[in-house]
Design a protein around this motif. Structure first.
Motif, PDB file in Angstrom:
ATOM      1  N   GLN A 241      -6.879  -2.303   6.507  1.00 20.36           N
ATOM      2  CA  GLN A 241      -7.291  -1.927   5.158  1.00 20.36           C
ATOM      3  C   GLN A 241      -8.656  -1.242   5.110  1.00 20.36           C
ATOM      4  OE1 GLN A 241      -6.716  -5.237   2.294  1.00 20.36           O
ATOM      5  NE2 GLN A 241      -5.383  -6.174   3.828  1.00 20.36           N
ATOM      6  N   GLN A 242      -9.341  -1.170   6.261  1.00 19.08           N
ATOM      7  CA  GLN A 242     -10.651  -0.510   6.289  1.00 19.08           C
ATOM      8  C   GLN A 242     -10.547   0.941   5.826  1.00 19.08           C
ATOM      9  OE1 GLN A 242     -13.272  -1.830   9.909  1.00 19.08           O
ATOM     10  NE2 GLN A 242     -11.163  -1.706  10.616  1.00 19.08           N
ATOM     11  N   PHE A 243     -11.573   1.398   5.119  1.00 19.95           N
ATOM     12  CA  PHE A 243     -11.716   2.772   4.637  1.00 19.95           C
ATOM     13  C   PHE A 243     -10.845   3.072   3.419  1.00 19.95           C
ATOM     14  CE2 PHE A 243     -11.824   2.923   9.402  1.00 19.95           C
ATOM     15  CZ  PHE A 243     -13.205   2.799   9.511  1.00 19.95           C
ATOM     16  N   TYR A 244     -10.217   2.050   2.846  1.00 21.81           N
ATOM     17  CA  TYR A 244      -9.409   2.240   1.643  1.00 21.81           C
ATOM     18  C   TYR A 244      -9.972   1.426   0.483  1.00 21.81           C
ATOM     19  CZ  TYR A 244      -5.617   4.716   4.015  1.00 21.81           C
ATOM     20  OH  TYR A 244      -4.874   5.656   4.690  1.00 21.81           O
ATOM     21  N   ASN A 245      -9.959   2.050  -0.695  1.00 20.21           N
ATOM     22  CA  ASN A 245     -10.140   1.283  -1.922  1.00 20.21           C
ATOM     23  C   ASN A 245      -8.747   0.824  -2.334  1.00 20.21           C
ATOM     24  OD1 ASN A 245     -11.594   0.388  -4.430  1.00 20.21           O
ATOM     25  ND2 ASN A 245     -10.157   1.827  -5.350  1.00 20.21           N
ATOM     26  N   ILE A 246      -8.549  -0.474  -2.390  1.00 19.73           N
ATOM     27  CA  ILE A 246      -7.233  -1.036  -2.696  1.00 19.73           C
ATOM     28  C   ILE A 246      -7.295  -1.720  -4.045  1.00 19.73           C
ATOM     29  CG2 ILE A 246      -5.416  -2.606  -1.933  1.00 19.73           C
ATOM     30  CD1 ILE A 246      -6.372  -2.159   0.920  1.00 19.73           C
ATOM     31  N   GLY A 247      -6.472  -1.231  -4.980  1.00 25.20           N
ATOM     32  CA  GLY A 247      -6.463  -1.769  -6.335  1.00 25.20           C
ATOM     33  C   GLY A 247      -5.218  -2.600  -6.588  1.00 25.20           C
ATOM     34  N   TYR A 248      -5.401  -3.744  -7.212  1.00 26.78           N
ATOM     35  CA  TYR A 248      -4.290  -4.632  -7.555  1.00 26.78           C
ATOM     36  C   TYR A 248      -4.117  -4.632  -9.067  1.00 26.78           C
ATOM     37  CZ  TYR A 248      -4.783  -6.454  -2.805  1.00 26.78           C
ATOM     38  OH  TYR A 248      -4.866  -6.581  -1.435  1.00 26.78           O
ATOM     39  N   ASP A 249      -3.059  -4.017  -9.545  1.00 24.14           N
ATOM     40  CA  ASP A 249      -2.759  -3.983 -10.971  1.00 24.14           C
ATOM     41  C   ASP A 249      -1.697  -5.049 -11.246  1.00 24.14           C
ATOM     42  OD1 ASP A 249      -1.943  -3.469 -13.566  1.00 24.14           O
ATOM     43  OD2 ASP A 249      -2.183  -1.293 -13.357  1.00 24.14           O
ATOM     44  N   LEU A 250      -2.156  -6.211 -11.721  1.00 21.23           N
ATOM     45  CA  LEU A 250      -1.234  -7.329 -11.910  1.00 21.23           C
ATOM     46  C   LEU A 250      -0.346  -7.145 -13.126  1.00 21.23           C
ATOM     47  CD1 LEU A 250      -3.514 -10.368 -11.002  1.00 21.23           C
ATOM     48  CD2 LEU A 250      -2.158  -8.891  -9.521  1.00 21.23           C
ATOM     49  N   ASP A 251      -0.751  -6.268 -14.052  1.00 24.16           N
ATOM     50  CA  ASP A 251       0.082  -6.023 -15.231  1.00 24.16           C
ATOM     51  C   ASP A 251       1.314  -5.202 -14.871  1.00 24.16           C
ATOM     52  OD1 ASP A 251      -1.575  -7.445 -16.967  1.00 24.16           O
ATOM     53  OD2 ASP A 251      -2.857  -5.702 -17.314  1.00 24.16           O
TER      54      ASP A 251
ATOM     55  N   LYS B  59       2.210  -4.612 -11.781  1.00 15.92           N
ATOM     56  CA  LYS B  59       2.656  -5.090 -10.472  1.00 15.92           C
ATOM     57  C   LYS B  59       2.745  -3.947  -9.462  1.00 15.92           C
ATOM     58  CE  LYS B  59       5.072  -9.259 -12.008  1.00 15.92           C
ATOM     59  NZ  LYS B  59       4.489  -9.235 -13.362  1.00 15.92           N
ATOM     60  N   ARG B  60       1.582  -3.325  -9.264  1.00 14.17           N
ATOM     61  CA  ARG B  60       1.475  -2.237  -8.296  1.00 14.17           C
ATOM     62  C   ARG B  60       0.162  -2.359  -7.532  1.00 14.17           C
ATOM     63  NH1 ARG B  60       4.853   2.139  -8.542  1.00 14.17           N
ATOM     64  NH2 ARG B  60       6.465   2.028 -10.121  1.00 14.17           N
ATOM     65  N   VAL B  61       0.187  -1.884  -6.292  1.00 12.63           N
ATOM     66  CA  VAL B  61      -1.007  -1.824  -5.459  1.00 12.63           C
ATOM     67  C   VAL B  61      -1.289  -0.360  -5.156  1.00 12.63           C
ATOM     68  CG1 VAL B  61      -1.989  -2.395  -3.202  1.00 12.63           C
ATOM     69  CG2 VAL B  61      -0.673  -4.111  -4.460  1.00 12.63           C
ATOM     70  N   SER B  62      -2.543   0.034  -5.299  1.00 12.16           N
ATOM     71  CA  SER B  62      -2.914   1.431  -5.037  1.00 12.16           C
ATOM     72  C   SER B  62      -3.781   1.522  -3.787  1.00 12.16           C
ATOM     73  CB  SER B  62      -3.658   2.021  -6.236  1.00 12.16           C
ATOM     74  OG  SER B  62      -4.906   1.374  -6.424  1.00 12.16           O
ATOM     75  N   PHE B  63      -3.605   2.620  -3.050  1.00 16.17           N
ATOM     76  CA  PHE B  63      -4.395   2.905  -1.850  1.00 16.17           C
ATOM     77  C   PHE B  63      -5.088   4.243  -2.022  1.00 16.17           C
ATOM     78  CE2 PHE B  63      -1.073   0.051  -0.421  1.00 16.17           C
ATOM     79  CZ  PHE B  63      -1.705  -0.785   0.465  1.00 16.17           C
ATOM     80  N   GLU B  64      -6.387   4.259  -1.778  1.00 17.11           N
ATOM     81  CA  GLU B  64      -7.140   5.511  -1.871  1.00 17.11           C
ATOM     82  C   GLU B  64      -8.220   5.524  -0.787  1.00 17.11           C
ATOM     83  OE1 GLU B  64      -9.423   8.125  -5.303  1.00 17.11           O
ATOM     84  OE2 GLU B  64      -9.734   5.959  -5.229  1.00 17.11           O
ATOM     85  N   ILE B  65      -8.178   6.554   0.055  1.00 17.26           N
ATOM     86  CA  ILE B  65      -9.251   6.725   1.045  1.00 17.26           C
ATOM     87  C   ILE B  65     -10.553   6.894   0.291  1.00 17.26           C
ATOM     88  CG2 ILE B  65     -10.236   8.358   2.703  1.00 17.26           C
ATOM     89  CD1 ILE B  65      -8.191   6.830   4.042  1.00 17.26           C
ATOM     90  N   ILE B  66     -11.596   6.177   0.734  1.00 20.31           N
ATOM     91  CA  ILE B  66     -12.830   6.176  -0.029  1.00 20.31           C
ATOM     92  C   ILE B  66     -14.028   6.009   0.904  1.00 20.31           C
ATOM     93  CG2 ILE B  66     -12.994   3.669  -0.446  1.00 20.31           C
ATOM     94  CD1 ILE B  66     -13.622   4.442  -3.417  1.00 20.31           C
ATOM     95  N   ASP B  67     -15.162   6.545   0.473  1.00 26.11           N
ATOM     96  CA  ASP B  67     -16.419   6.369   1.186  1.00 26.11           C
ATOM     97  C   ASP B  67     -17.077   5.121   0.631  1.00 26.11           C
ATOM     98  OD1 ASP B  67     -18.875   6.430   2.362  1.00 26.11           O
ATOM     99  OD2 ASP B  67     -19.465   8.388   1.575  1.00 26.11           O
ATOM    100  N   CYS B  68     -17.008   4.027   1.386  1.00 24.94           N
ATOM    101  CA  CYS B  68     -17.510   2.746   0.876  1.00 24.94           C
ATOM    102  C   CYS B  68     -19.015   2.749   0.653  1.00 24.94           C
ATOM    103  CB  CYS B  68     -17.151   1.618   1.852  1.00 24.94           C
ATOM    104  SG  CYS B  68     -15.354   1.368   2.024  1.00 24.94           S
ATOM    105  N   SER B  69     -19.734   3.692   1.258  1.00 23.81           N
ATOM    106  CA  SER B  69     -21.190   3.711   1.094  1.00 23.81           C
ATOM    107  C   SER B  69     -21.630   4.033  -0.315  1.00 23.81           C
ATOM    108  CB  SER B  69     -21.801   4.743   2.061  1.00 23.81           C
ATOM    109  OG  SER B  69     -21.400   6.055   1.725  1.00 23.81           O
ATOM    110  N   VAL B  70     -20.724   4.596  -1.147  1.00 30.04           N
ATOM    111  CA  VAL B  70     -21.114   4.943  -2.513  1.00 30.04           C
ATOM    112  C   VAL B  70     -21.241   3.708  -3.373  1.00 30.04           C
ATOM    113  CG1 VAL B  70     -19.947   7.160  -2.347  1.00 30.04           C
ATOM    114  CG2 VAL B  70     -18.719   5.224  -3.329  1.00 30.04           C
ATOM    115  N   PHE B  71     -20.773   2.555  -2.895  1.00 29.39           N
ATOM    116  CA  PHE B  71     -20.863   1.322  -3.656  1.00 29.39           C
ATOM    117  C   PHE B  71     -22.140   0.566  -3.358  1.00 29.39           C
ATOM    118  CE2 PHE B  71     -16.374   2.360  -3.514  1.00 29.39           C
ATOM    119  CZ  PHE B  71     -16.018   2.223  -4.825  1.00 29.39           C
TER     120      PHE B  71
END
Length: 396
Positions: free
Chosen positions: A372-382, A384-396
């Motif tokens: 899962q490294q290098f991905y922003n992973i979103g959990y939408d429980l409403d 019921k979907r999981v999203s994957f997006e390549i992301i630069d974690c340093s911006v956080f």
């Protein structure tokens, strides 16, 4: 009383890895390679816990049963403020756990933790819950009790002999944002543990189960359906695995969740390694071995820790430039590309191993946090979907 959230905007909370020098359980006397070996052992123990939780839900019908998360397998910690006035403490993160608990005064039997132990009598926002409350009834029958005159009690046991026993209550919890702001979760249900044993805590005040992060979380990227099992685990539909441009010959349905609740693939931040059922693992292993044979001077060697990983002589970061992607293809054409740092783990100065590990055919597979490294992973429980997006974690 119900749980409410003050300042419910986007919240970015810093998670501290258990092996980070910033962690209260950091051990400076072990090497980075000792830590990689322990990561594998935690992955195996984590799989045993998840499998037991899956088996318990499918055989008894209980949502959570009598299985508790193993603190030895916890990967991340979060700094949280509890009570009014607030007291700072570290909690082990476990999204597979249903209960947030902390050590409490009076502590009749507690383990050592840095700083003060939370005292509900000194907090103006603490409120104990009654035996007939909805929150009390959410605790499995064998784990809850009632103490006179009307106080809900809990008694949770871990598989390794650890436990937490105390009363159920409401309290304010504050999580600090990376920009200095904070989110206050009011009247959150938690366990106030007066008798606790946590053999692997070494500094954590307790376990943080379900976590609320607000409405501003990023749910961007490619989205794949998620099934929330009766055991509370998050299952994804893995359709196939590709190495370079070749789809591996893995039997269709290998990763499907079975009607009896067995099998399936779980996405889990608590497991470092990705664990695959044996048939699929062999296909992935052989395909990676074939690609590695194209690199000069890369030879297979025994696993230095005798953990039965597939290992090679060399330094992955410098010797594997241009190594092809391993792509996990999830339902609805969601392609999650794993790069060299996702695929291999350096286990000593001149040996690296695959970050995949086999489990028996009937067991669940686990998509671990190395992958899962290098991905922003979103959990939408409403939805019921999981999203994957390549992301630069340093911006956080």
């Amino acid at each position: 009383m119900t749980t409410t959230i003050a300042n419910p905007g986007r919240l970015v909370v810093e998670l501290v890895h258990r092996d980070s020098p910033l962690s209260p359980i950091y051990d400076p006397n072990i090497t980075i390679y000792d830590r990689t070996d322990r990561a594998l052992k935690r992955s195996i123990k984590r799989h045993a816990y998840l499998s037991a939780k899956q088996r318990d839900a499918s055989t008894t019908g209980l949502i959570r049963g009598e299985v508790m998360p193993d603190p030895a397998s916890a990967e991340y910690l979060a700094k949280i403020l509890i009570g009014t006035p607030p007291m700072e403490a570290f909690f082990m993160i476990d999204t597979g756990s249903d209960l947030l608990w902390t050590q409490c005064q009076p502590c009749f039997d507690c383990y050592k933790q840095p700083g003060y132990i939370y005292d509900p009598k000194k907090s103006s926002t603490y409120f104990s819950l009654g035996c007939n409350s909805r929150e009390c009834k959410d605790i499995p029958v064998k784990m809850r009790g009632c103490r006179r005159p009307n106080t809900c009690t809990y008694n949770y046991d871990y598989g390794d002999g650890s436990y937490s026993s105390g009363t159920l209550g409401y309290e304010y919890f504050e999580l600090k944002n990376s920009d200095g702001n904070s989110m206050i979760i009011r009247n959150a249900t938690f366990g106030c543990g007066n008798k606790n044993k946590n053999t692997n805590a070494r500094g954590a005040a307790g376990i943080l189960g379900h976590l609320v992060l607000g409405n501003g979380s990023f749910i961007n990227g490619f989205r794949t359906p998620m099934t929330i099992g009766s055991n509370g685990l998050y299952y994804l539909t893995l359709v196939s695995i590709r190495v370079r441009e070749t789809i591996l010959d893995i039997k269709p349905g290998t990763f499907d969740l079975k009607p009896d609740g067995s099998g399936g693939l779980v996405i889990d931040s608590g497991s470092p390694y990705t664990l695959l059922t044996i048939d699929a693992y062999i296909k992935v292993r052989d395909a990676i071995y074939k690609e590695l044979s194209l690199f000069d001077m890369i030879t297979q060697v025994p696993d230095p820790t005798r953990s039965h990983r597939m290992c090679f002589e060399g330094v992955a970061n410098s010797d594997l430039g241009g190594f092809p992607d391993v792509t996990f293809i999830f339902k609805e054409d969601v392609y999650v590309h794993l790069y060299q740092p996702n695929i291999f783990v350096q286990v000593n100065d001149d040996v690296f191993c695959m970050a995949f590990y086999p489990v028996s055919a009937e067991k669940m597979s686990v998509f671990g946090n190395f992958a899962q490294q290098f991905y922003n992973i979103g959990y939408d429980l409403d939805s019921k979907r999981v999203s994957f997006e390549i992301i630069d974690c340093s911006v956080f």
